[in-house]
Design a protein around this motif. Structure first.
Motif, mmCIF file in Angstrom:
data_model
loop_
_atom_site.group_PDB
_atom_site.id
_atom_site.type_symbol
_atom_site.label_atom_id
_atom_site.label_comp_id
_atom_site.label_asym_id
_atom_site.label_seq_id
_atom_site.Cartn_x
_atom_site.Cartn_y
_atom_site.Cartn_z
ATOM 1 N N TRP A 183 0.828 -1.206 0.000
ATOM 2 C CA TRP A 183 0.000 0.000 0.000
ATOM 3 C C TRP A 183 0.862 1.256 0.000
ATOM 4 C CZ3 TRP A 183 -4.659 1.504 -1.156
ATOM 5 C CH2 TRP A 183 -5.111 2.755 -0.708
ATOM 6 N N LEU A 184 1.881 1.288 0.829
ATOM 7 C CA LEU A 184 2.728 2.471 0.930
ATOM 8 C C LEU A 184 3.529 2.690 -0.350
ATOM 9 C CD1 LEU A 184 3.956 1.940 4.592
ATOM 10 C CD2 LEU A 184 2.402 3.722 3.799
ATOM 11 N N ALA A 185 4.035 1.610 -0.953
ATOM 12 C CA ALA A 185 4.847 1.749 -2.160
ATOM 13 C C ALA A 185 4.034 2.255 -3.344
ATOM 14 C CB ALA A 185 5.496 0.412 -2.513
ATOM 15 N N PHE A 186 2.746 1.948 -3.374
ATOM 16 C CA PHE A 186 1.922 2.368 -4.508
ATOM 17 C C PHE A 186 1.145 3.651 -4.259
ATOM 18 C CE2 PHE A 186 2.652 -1.986 -5.927
ATOM 19 C CZ PHE A 186 2.772 -1.819 -7.303
ATOM 20 N N THR A 187 1.029 4.090 -2.996
ATOM 21 C CA THR A 187 0.141 5.235 -2.721
ATOM 22 C C THR A 187 0.747 6.342 -1.865
ATOM 23 O OG1 THR A 187 -0.826 4.289 -0.690
ATOM 24 C CG2 THR A 187 -1.840 3.640 -2.790
ATOM 25 N N HIS A 188 1.833 6.102 -1.133
ATOM 26 C CA HIS A 188 2.347 7.096 -0.188
ATOM 27 C C HIS A 188 3.468 7.903 -0.850
ATOM 28 C CE1 HIS A 188 4.107 8.861 3.420
ATOM 29 N NE2 HIS A 188 3.081 8.412 4.119
ATOM 30 N N PRO A 189 3.282 9.194 -1.119
ATOM 31 C CA PRO A 189 4.274 9.984 -1.864
ATOM 32 C C PRO A 189 5.653 10.010 -1.218
ATOM 33 C CG PRO A 189 2.188 11.164 -1.710
ATOM 34 C CD PRO A 189 2.068 9.981 -0.807
ATOM 35 N N VAL A 190 5.717 10.176 0.107
ATOM 36 C CA VAL A 190 7.021 10.251 0.775
ATOM 37 C C VAL A 190 7.722 8.909 0.732
ATOM 38 C CG1 VAL A 190 8.182 10.761 2.958
ATOM 39 C CG2 VAL A 190 6.205 12.128 2.253
ATOM 40 N N TRP A 191 6.990 7.841 0.975
ATOM 41 C CA TRP A 191 7.571 6.495 0.919
ATOM 42 C C TRP A 191 8.126 6.218 -0.481
ATOM 43 C CZ3 TRP A 191 7.335 2.682 4.942
ATOM 44 C CH2 TRP A 191 7.729 1.390 4.570
ATOM 45 N N ARG A 192 7.344 6.562 -1.487
ATOM 46 C CA ARG A 192 7.753 6.325 -2.868
ATOM 47 C C ARG A 192 9.002 7.121 -3.227
ATOM 48 N NH1 ARG A 192 3.824 4.649 -6.562
ATOM 49 N NH2 ARG A 192 4.305 6.348 -8.012
#
Length: 307
Positions: A183-192
């Motif tokens: 979820w974070l890799a596909f949706t979280h801008p800072v994580w990405r």
């Protein structure tokens, strides 16, 4: 003769007397207790002793855990738990159900099912019973300043140390239901933004997730995550349609941290049981510069983690 609690029963009672019609409260309660008992047995039998830090022993015949082991792990009475698996007509408090859910490592869907069968209100709905032992928590923190995290095969983040919590974003600020690496890799801008090669990383993660999901196709939590990603991310929809699969491997990863700079880290996985499932994933620095930057990251004041 075994009675299926979901099938209608004869309409007469002892001596030919009319029995209450199917669907009345007493029979509904009996059916629910029977299903609860069967559900508890199935969850108990799937857990290996190693997953919860217990020795297997040479004379174990029971698949999974024994009843007394579940009772011990949940700090509930052995007799009380045994009665639950025997479908006895007893009242079970939400606190006992919570303890049993923890001992059996139930996920969100399973926990909700447990409370529904018991006819009780979950005091902490949506909670994931991660089964992260005290010893594993200690190991996580002992690995600092190396980033370390415990994940299940669905990429849910079950526990992490201080460095991992600051590696890609302020993980403490992320809602628990969103603490999933997919979820974070596909949706979280800072994580990405912190991933060194975003396109390659997304492809590898989706392929690993699809390979893992082959053994969980009917499980609601897996299907719900895929549906959520399909709705939220066009990238995920495109990659998922390719049907690529990949098994987990160790690799050097590059992270871009906004304050300490680039980090080159080797990822290593340690399974917490004999089968792929929950694992301890930790990162070691490839070079001295990365080591120094990890130490800097781990030593930062908590207030900076959100910046």
């Amino acid at each position: 003769m075994t009675v299926d609690p979901f099938l209608p029963q004869p309409a007469t009672g002892p001596g030919g007397a009319a029995a209450p019609p199917y669907g009345t409260a007493p029979r509904d309660d009996a059916a629910r207790r029977a299903e609860l008992a069967a559900f508890l047995r199935s969850r108990r039998e799937r857990i290996t002793p190693e997953q919860v830090g217990l020795p297997r022993g040479a004379r174990r015949r029971t698949p999974g855990l024994r009843r007394e082991e579940v009772a011990h792990l949940g700090a509930v009475g052995v007799t009380w738990y045994t009665w639950l698996e025997q479908a006895r007509d007893i009242h079970v408090s939400p606190q006992v159900l919570d303890a049993v859910a923890r001992a059996l490592l139930l996920d969100r869907a399973e926990r909700s099912h447990l409370f529904a069968l018991a006819g009780a209100v979950d005091p902490m709905p949506g909670r994931e019973c991660t089964g992260v032992t005290r010893e594993l928590w200690q190991l996580l923190h002992q690995l600092t300043p190396f980033p370390a995290v415990v994940q299940n095969s669905r990429f849910d983040i079950l526990a992490y140390n201080r460095t991992y919590g600051r590696l890609l974003c302020d993980l403490d600020a992320v809602p628990e239901e969103d603490r999933n690496c997919m979820w974070l890799a596909f949706t979280h801008p800072v994580w990405r933004a912190g991933l060194g090669d975003l396109e390659a990383t997304l492809g590898v993660m989706a392929a690993k997730f699809r390979a893992s999901m082959a053994e969980h196709l009917a499980e609601p939590a897996w299907k719900a995550l895929v549906a959520r990603l399909m709705e939220a991310s066009p990238e995920f929809r495109e990659i998922w349609a390719q049907h690529e699969v990949l098994r987990p491997v160790s690799a050097v990863k590059v992270f871009r941290h906004p304050r300490v700079g680039p980090l080159q880290l080797t990822a290593t996985s340690l399974w917490t049981g004999p089968n792929p499932g929950p694992k301890l994933l930790y990162y070691t620095p490839v070079d001295e510069t990365s080591r120094e930057r990890l130490e800097q990251l781990a030593a930062e004041p908590a207030a900076l983690a959100a910046v």
